[in-house]
Design a protein around this motif. Structure first.
Motif, PDB file in Angstrom:
ATOM      1  N   GLY A   1      43.993  36.184  47.127  1.00 29.80           N
ATOM      2  CA  GLY A   1      43.078  35.620  46.142  1.00 29.80           C
ATOM      3  C   GLY A   1      42.271  34.465  46.703  1.00 29.80           C
TER       4      GLY A   1
ATOM      5  N   SER B   1      44.079  39.580  39.766  1.00 26.87           N
ATOM      6  CA  SER B   1      43.493  38.292  40.159  1.00 26.87           C
ATOM      7  C   SER B   1      42.177  38.490  40.898  1.00 26.87           C
ATOM      8  CB  SER B   1      44.474  37.516  41.039  1.00 26.87           C
ATOM      9  OG  SER B   1      44.771  38.230  42.231  1.00 26.87           O
TER      10      SER B   1
ATOM     11  N   ARG C   1      41.925  47.913  51.272  1.00 29.10           N
ATOM     12  CA  ARG C   1      43.212  47.215  51.408  1.00 29.10           C
ATOM     13  C   ARG C   1      44.157  48.037  52.285  1.00 29.10           C
ATOM     14  NH1 ARG C   1      48.058  45.371  51.663  1.00 29.10           N
ATOM     15  NH2 ARG C   1      48.874  44.018  50.018  1.00 29.10           N
TER      16      ARG C   1
ATOM     17  N   GLU D   1      54.390  50.642  47.295  1.00 23.69           N
ATOM     18  CA  GLU D   1      53.784  49.370  46.913  1.00 23.69           C
ATOM     19  C   GLU D   1      52.585  49.511  45.986  1.00 23.69           C
ATOM     20  OE1 GLU D   1      54.186  46.355  50.535  1.00 23.69           O
ATOM     21  OE2 GLU D   1      53.295  48.270  51.139  1.00 23.69           O
TER      22      GLU D   1
ATOM     23  N   ARG E   1      52.953  47.925  42.495  1.00 24.28           N
ATOM     24  CA  ARG E   1      52.964  46.457  42.545  1.00 24.28           C
ATOM     25  C   ARG E   1      51.572  45.901  42.778  1.00 24.28           C
ATOM     26  NH1 ARG E   1      52.502  42.820  46.209  1.00 24.28           N
ATOM     27  NH2 ARG E   1      52.500  44.347  47.895  1.00 24.28           N
ATOM     28  N   ILE E   2      50.813  46.531  43.647  1.00 27.44           N
ATOM     29  CA  ILE E   2      49.457  46.054  43.923  1.00 27.44           C
ATOM     30  C   ILE E   2      48.584  46.154  42.683  1.00 27.44           C
ATOM     31  CG2 ILE E   2      47.342  46.634  45.204  1.00 27.44           C
ATOM     32  CD1 ILE E   2      49.123  47.259  47.598  1.00 27.44           C
TER      33      ILE E   2
ATOM     34  N   GLU F   1      50.046  43.277  40.242  1.00 29.66           N
ATOM     35  CA  GLU F   1      50.112  41.878  40.661  1.00 29.66           C
ATOM     36  C   GLU F   1      48.877  41.428  41.450  1.00 29.66           C
ATOM     37  OE1 GLU F   1      53.732  41.173  42.775  1.00 29.66           O
ATOM     38  OE2 GLU F   1      54.996  42.149  41.267  1.00 29.66           O
ATOM     39  N   GLU F   2      48.437  42.233  42.391  1.00 23.17           N
ATOM     40  CA  GLU F   2      47.364  41.813  43.293  1.00 23.17           C
ATOM     41  C   GLU F   2      45.979  42.063  42.713  1.00 23.17           C
ATOM     42  OE1 GLU F   2      47.934  42.721  47.521  1.00 23.17           O
ATOM     43  OE2 GLU F   2      45.956  43.642  47.479  1.00 23.17           O
TER      44      GLU F   2
ATOM     45  N   VAL G   1      49.995  37.698  47.620  1.00 25.60           N
ATOM     46  CA  VAL G   1      49.020  37.784  46.529  1.00 25.60           C
ATOM     47  C   VAL G   1      48.182  36.517  46.459  1.00 25.60           C
ATOM     48  CG1 VAL G   1      48.735  37.990  44.035  1.00 25.60           C
ATOM     49  CG2 VAL G   1      50.438  39.385  45.215  1.00 25.60           C
ATOM     50  N   THR G   2      48.835  35.351  46.596  1.00 24.28           N
ATOM     51  CA  THR G   2      48.125  34.071  46.540  1.00 24.28           C
ATOM     52  C   THR G   2      47.129  33.944  47.677  1.00 24.28           C
ATOM     53  OG1 THR G   2      50.065  33.048  45.516  1.00 24.28           O
ATOM     54  CG2 THR G   2      48.414  31.575  46.462  1.00 24.28           C
TER      55      THR G   2
ATOM     56  N   GLU H   1      53.720  34.226  49.879  1.00 29.22           N
ATOM     57  CA  GLU H   1      53.148  34.904  48.719  1.00 29.22           C
ATOM     58  C   GLU H   1      51.830  35.546  49.133  1.00 29.22           C
ATOM     59  OE1 GLU H   1      54.416  35.430  45.807  1.00 29.22           O
ATOM     60  OE2 GLU H   1      56.235  34.264  46.115  1.00 29.22           O
TER      61      GLU H   1
END
Length: 290
Positions: free
Chosen positions: A131, A183, A165, A172, A175-176, A179-180, A127-128, A125
């Motif tokens: 963060g 957080s 980034r 993508e 999505r970024i 989702e990214e 994204v996790t 993951e």
């Protein structure tokens, strides 16, 4: 510090780049608290100015002596401190599902932008990981910029943050953003940090050329071919192309083309206007010592 009578740093010339030789010698010098710079015999015999200069720069940085830093005067950075962050994500294997990601992050630790904190980890993951890394980067900045007596009760975090980034394709971006980014934005807000989030797009097909010769490093293009025209000073998103280093053109002479790096700003909270962000990005591309 090194043991009495021993040097603090030394250049070690090895016949080849053998991992076995390197591991043995590295351990030998580490046990004696001697910092080392390894150079192969072939490279040492070149005796070229560029090679010697690069070796000296690497040795200087290992001794906490920094060859240069960037001059950010004229850019509206927060006087209480700004942190620069670089993120890269490499996807390993094919397909989706539980495919592994190699997530790396480097972040500045001081107001002179000469010390950095780096992190890397394999995870499913991405994204996790990003963060978690960002929280550690903020904490690392606080450790280096807060008086020891108030670190536990009143840590000092940067007031501004610019995140670049890398490892992004056009497919993508959505999505970024969904989702990214949320957080990271929440983490920044929890620490009273204003943030600009810039995507570094290297996989596009846009090519640029100059009729009068090869494009020079520092060339910025922010009109005509960009997707978010900046007609006003008040903006939320924007993009520009940058030629950040000398590039080998497709063919020599005027009219030769090259592929610039595409920067796309998807979150803008700092007071830095777009023309200053472009200049800031150029200056940051010159900070790498190696």
């Amino acid at each position: 510090s090194s043991l009495p009578g021993l040097p603090q740093i030394g250049m070690v010339v090895v016949p080849t780049s053998s991992p076995e030789d390197y591991d043995f010698l590295k351990k030998f010098f580490q046990e004696r608290n001697i910092t080392t710079q390894f150079v192969t015999e072939a490279k040492a015999m070149e005796a070229k100015t560029a090679v010697v200069g690069k070796i000296l720069m690497q040795m200087m940085t290992k001794m906490n002596i920094f060859p240069w830093t960037a001059d950010f005067r004229g850019i509206s950075l927060h006087p209480a401190g700004t942190m620069f962050v670089g993120i890269d994500v490499v996807r390993e294997g094919r397909g989706f599902g539980n495919r592994q990601h190699l997530v790396t992050m480097v972040s500045s630790n001081n107001k002179e932008y000469t010390q950095y904190y780096s992190q890397a980890e394999h995870c499913t993951e991405g994204v996790t990981c990003i963060g978690t890394f960002f929280k550690k980067a903020l904490d690392s900045w606080a450790v280096h910029n807060t008086p020891q007596e108030q670190l536990q009760t009143q840590p000092c975090y940067p007031r501004g943050c610019f995140i670049y980034r890398n490892g992004v394709s056009d497919a993508e971006i959505d999505r970024i953003e969904k989702e990214e980014l949320p957080s990271l934005k929440k983490l920044a807000e929890d620490h009273a940090v204003t943030m600009d989030y810039i995507l570094v797009l290297r996989k596009g097909n846009t090519r640029v050329f100059n009729f009068e010769g090869t494009l020079q490093p520092g060339t910025v293009i922010d009109k005509a071919i960009t997707t978010h025209p900046l007609d006003t000073e008040v903006f939320k998103q924007g993009d520009f192309f940058l030629v950040s280093q000398p590039c080998i053109p497709d063919r020599p002479g005027p009219g030769s083309t090259l592929r610039p790096t595409h920067y796309r700003l998807i979150l803008h909270q700092t007071p830095v206007p777009m023309d200053q962000l472009e200049l800031l990005t150029v200056k940051l591309s010159l900070l790498y010592f190696n």
